[in-house]
Design an enzyme around this catalytic site. Structure first.
Site, PDB file in Angstrom:
ATOM      1  N   LYS A   8       0.872  -1.191   0.000  1.00  0.00           N
ATOM      2  CA  LYS A   8       0.000   0.000   0.000  1.00  0.00           C
ATOM      3  C   LYS A   8       0.897   1.224   0.000  1.00  0.00           C
ATOM      4  CE  LYS A   8      -4.450   1.029   0.313  1.00  0.00           C
ATOM      5  NZ  LYS A   8      -5.571   0.227  -0.195  1.00  0.00           N
TER       6      LYS A   8
HETATM    7  P1  NAD Z   1     -12.933   7.865  -2.588  1.00  0.00           P
HETATM    8  O1  NAD Z   1     -11.971   8.927  -2.244  1.00  0.00           O
HETATM    9  O2  NAD Z   1     -13.300   7.653  -4.020  1.00  0.00           O
HETATM   10  O3  NAD Z   1     -14.318   8.085  -1.791  1.00  0.00           O
HETATM   11  C1  NAD Z   1     -14.383   8.244  -0.405  1.00  0.00           C
HETATM   12  C2  NAD Z   1     -15.806   8.690  -0.047  1.00  0.00           C
HETATM   13  O4  NAD Z   1     -15.921   8.769   1.363  1.00  0.00           O
HETATM   14  C3  NAD Z   1     -16.187  10.063  -0.603  1.00  0.00           C
HETATM   15  O5  NAD Z   1     -17.534  10.053  -0.997  1.00  0.00           O
HETATM   16  C4  NAD Z   1     -16.009  10.984   0.615  1.00  0.00           C
HETATM   17  O6  NAD Z   1     -16.813  12.147   0.549  1.00  0.00           O
HETATM   18  C5  NAD Z   1     -16.458  10.050   1.704  1.00  0.00           C
HETATM   19  N1  NAD Z   1     -15.980  10.420   3.036  1.00  0.00           N
HETATM   20  C6  NAD Z   1     -14.752  10.853   3.395  1.00  0.00           C
HETATM   21  N2  NAD Z   1     -14.725  11.116   4.723  1.00  0.00           N
HETATM   22  C7  NAD Z   1     -15.970  10.830   5.184  1.00  0.00           C
HETATM   23  C8  NAD Z   1     -16.581  10.907   6.456  1.00  0.00           C
HETATM   24  N3  NAD Z   1     -15.895  11.329   7.512  1.00  0.00           N
HETATM   25  N4  NAD Z   1     -17.864  10.521   6.552  1.00  0.00           N
HETATM   26  C9  NAD Z   1     -18.559  10.092   5.484  1.00  0.00           C
HETATM   27  N5  NAD Z   1     -18.040  10.000   4.252  1.00  0.00           N
HETATM   28  C10 NAD Z   1     -16.766  10.384   4.121  1.00  0.00           C
HETATM   29  O7  NAD Z   1     -12.353   6.530  -1.959  1.00  0.00           O
HETATM   30  P2  NAD Z   1     -12.731   5.027  -2.319  1.00  0.00           P
HETATM   31  O8  NAD Z   1     -11.785   4.537  -3.350  1.00  0.00           O
HETATM   32  O9  NAD Z   1     -14.194   4.935  -2.545  1.00  0.00           O
HETATM   33  O10 NAD Z   1     -12.309   4.277  -0.970  1.00  0.00           O
HETATM   34  C11 NAD Z   1     -13.177   4.201   0.158  1.00  0.00           C
HETATM   35  C12 NAD Z   1     -12.697   3.081   1.057  1.00  0.00           C
HETATM   36  O11 NAD Z   1     -12.703   1.848   0.337  1.00  0.00           O
HETATM   37  C13 NAD Z   1     -11.283   3.218   1.600  1.00  0.00           C
HETATM   38  O12 NAD Z   1     -11.218   2.634   2.875  1.00  0.00           O
HETATM   39  C14 NAD Z   1     -10.459   2.398   0.623  1.00  0.00           C
HETATM   40  O13 NAD Z   1      -9.240   1.929   1.173  1.00  0.00           O
HETATM   41  C15 NAD Z   1     -11.419   1.249   0.387  1.00  0.00           C
HETATM   42  N6  NAD Z   1     -11.193   0.494  -0.837  1.00  0.00           N
HETATM   43  C16 NAD Z   1     -11.179   1.111  -2.056  1.00  0.00           C
HETATM   44  C17 NAD Z   1     -10.991   0.344  -3.195  1.00  0.00           C
HETATM   45  C18 NAD Z   1     -11.047   0.946  -4.577  1.00  0.00           C
HETATM   46  O14 NAD Z   1     -11.026   0.182  -5.546  1.00  0.00           O
HETATM   47  N7  NAD Z   1     -11.189   2.253  -4.722  1.00  0.00           N
HETATM   48  C19 NAD Z   1     -10.768  -1.029  -3.083  1.00  0.00           C
HETATM   49  C20 NAD Z   1     -10.787  -1.623  -1.822  1.00  0.00           C
HETATM   50  C21 NAD Z   1     -11.004  -0.842  -0.709  1.00  0.00           C
END
Ligand code: NAD
Length: 418
Positions: free
Chosen positions: A108
């Site tokens: 990561k």
């Molecule tokens: P992103 O940046 O695209 O979206 C994050 C979302 O969370 C946004 O809508 C943001 O406004 C919201 N957010 C941020 N802080 C917040 C809060 N305090 N309360 C409520 N909402 C809040 O990120 P993502 O890629 O969607 O990732 C989200 C999670 O999923 C992370 O933990 C990431 O590690 C995990 N994840 C992502 C992927 C991927 O393919 N993108 C894969 C596996 C896991």
């Protein structure tokens, strides 16, 4: 190693690893090797800002384990990024890839930066500078980054270009989550959210329920939450609430997700969406729904709010959104927590597909990707569910146990740790 493991997320991970390791009576030397990252790289990332001044940011890449194959994991650009969080997320990638039976290790990375404070050109220079610093450590056969919080397919395109330029010729396999036009895979953008919904279908089915009769609340409306909401909507589930960093929206009759997506693209967030009531993120987490899927950041459900949870099933779209303590409490209350390493594995599965397609230069249709993803997500859920039924343990410990068993076997075959 204390500076790597001191954060709350890493401590939660270690607790789960210890519990699962004990359950399967794993070889203690193997367990010791599987707890800590192989290497943690810290780099300074100098960027020429639009005002012509150089500003230096801090970037990390933690490579946890490569027993099963090259290191693989996302890159996060967020103001709270720190080395311990990145290290914990790298460990989760090792366990996730093993659980999903992918030939990949875990890594990561990230930069401590609020991406909203940079212009697009500054963001491009930041990404290129970071890629140059990571250059000696990444590559299609070594370590393959992907998008995570605060990064996107555009970030991956800049990384691909910088790495290829420095390498001398095109290296499409160096990152996944790229745009389709430059070697990306169909379905990568929506893969994590889709995977969340595939395992939700399975979790409902073991409780004799169906998607179309269910209510769902989703925290986070980014790359994971938005696609999870959209897929649930397509399958006729009632998505009653979603939220982003600006707060939440609720409609007891179900939100029109495509309309909400249009609204959020136009307005920059879901705030003020007219066809719903406004709720806070705390209220969303306490809704009485069939499925609650936290898809934002870690530690969302913890000691302070776990008693408010009324959902029947929690599906962890984010990494580490339910703490270890909260998981035990919810399990006691009969609430199933489908853990992150299973629930959000769809992204890395399609990243793996993308990497394979880049190696053979033969690209699959969106339908092929979807079918293959569904097969892996369903199979992985069934394996973890069967383990949990036989062992009478919660899904988190069961997922970790299945993952550790595979890793232990691979380490033994390679002659490691014995
Ligand atoms: P992103 O940046 O695209 O979206 C994050 C979302 O969370 C946004 O809508 C943001 O406004 C919201 N957010 C941020 N802080 C917040 C809060 N305090 N309360 C409520 N909402 C809040 O990120 P993502 O890629 O969607 O990732 C989200 C999670 O999923 C992370 O933990 C990431 O590690 C995990 N994840 C992502 C992927 C991927 O393919 N993108 C894969 C596996 C896991």
């Amino acid at each position: 190693m204390d500076f790597l493991t001191e954060g709350e997320l890493y401590q939660n991970v270690l607790q789960n690893v210890d519990k699962a390791g004990k359950l399967i009576e794993i070889n203690e030397n193997a367990l010791e090797r599987l707890k800590y990252p192989r290497r943690a790289i810290t780099v300074s990332v100098p960027v020429r800002m639009d005002n012509n001044k150089i500003k230096t940011f801090t970037g990390y890449r933690v490579q946890h384990n490569q027993t099963l194959g090259p290191f693989k994991g996302g890159l996060r650009f967020h103001q709270d990024v720190n080395i311990s969080e990145v290290a914990a997320l790298s460990a989760l990638m090792t366990y996730k890839n093993s659980l999903l039976n992918l030939p990949l290790g875990g890594a990561k990375g990230g930069i401590t930066i609020d991406p909203k404070t940079l212009t697009e050109s500054e963001m491009q220079r930041l990404t290129r500078s970071f890629t140059s610093e990571l250059g000696p450590f990444i590559g299609p056969d070594k370590d393959i980054p992907a998008p995570d919080v605060g990064t996107s397919s555009q970030t991956m395109a800049w990384m691909l270009d910088t790495y290829s330029t420095e390498f001398g010729f095109a290296q499409t396999g160096v990152v996944t989550g790229k745009p389709v036009e430059i070697g990306g895979s169909h379905g990568r953008d929506s893969a994590t959210g889709l995977g969340v919904i595939f395992v939700s279908e399975k979790a409902l089915s073991v409780q004799n329920k169906k998607m179309e009769d269910s209510t769902i609340a989703i925290q986070g409306f980014g790359k994971v939450g938005l696609h999870a909401a959209n897929e649930a909507f397509k399958l006729n589930a009632k998505v009653v609430a979603v939220s982003d960093v600006s707060g939440g929206v609720y409609n007891k009759n179900g939100l029109n997700i495509p309309d909400l997506i249009n609204y959020s693209f136009k307005n920059g967030s879901i705030k003020g969406y007219p066809e719903a009531e406004t709720i806070s993120n705390d209220e969303l987490l306490a809704l009485d729904v069939d499925i609650l899927s936290p898809c934002a950041l870690d530690n969302a459900i913890n000691k302070s709010n776990m008693e408010n949870v009324r959902a029947k099933i929690i599906v962890e779209g984010a990494n580490g959104p339910v703490t270890s303590e909260a998981t035990s409490y919810l399990h006691e209350k009969g609430i199933m927590v489908v853990p992150d390493i299973l629930a959000n594995g769809g992204g890395v599965v399609v990243s793996y597909f993308e990497w394979v397609q880049d190696i053979v230069w033969l690209f699959w249709s969106a339908e092929e990707v979807r079918d293959k993803l569904k097969t892996i997500m369903y199979r992985s859920f069934d394996t973890v569910w069967d383990f949990s039924q036989n062992s009478k343990k919660d899904m988190r410990i069961s997922a970790m146990a299945v993952s550790l068993q595979r890793l232990e076997k691979a380490m033994k075959l390679r002659g490691l740790a014995w």
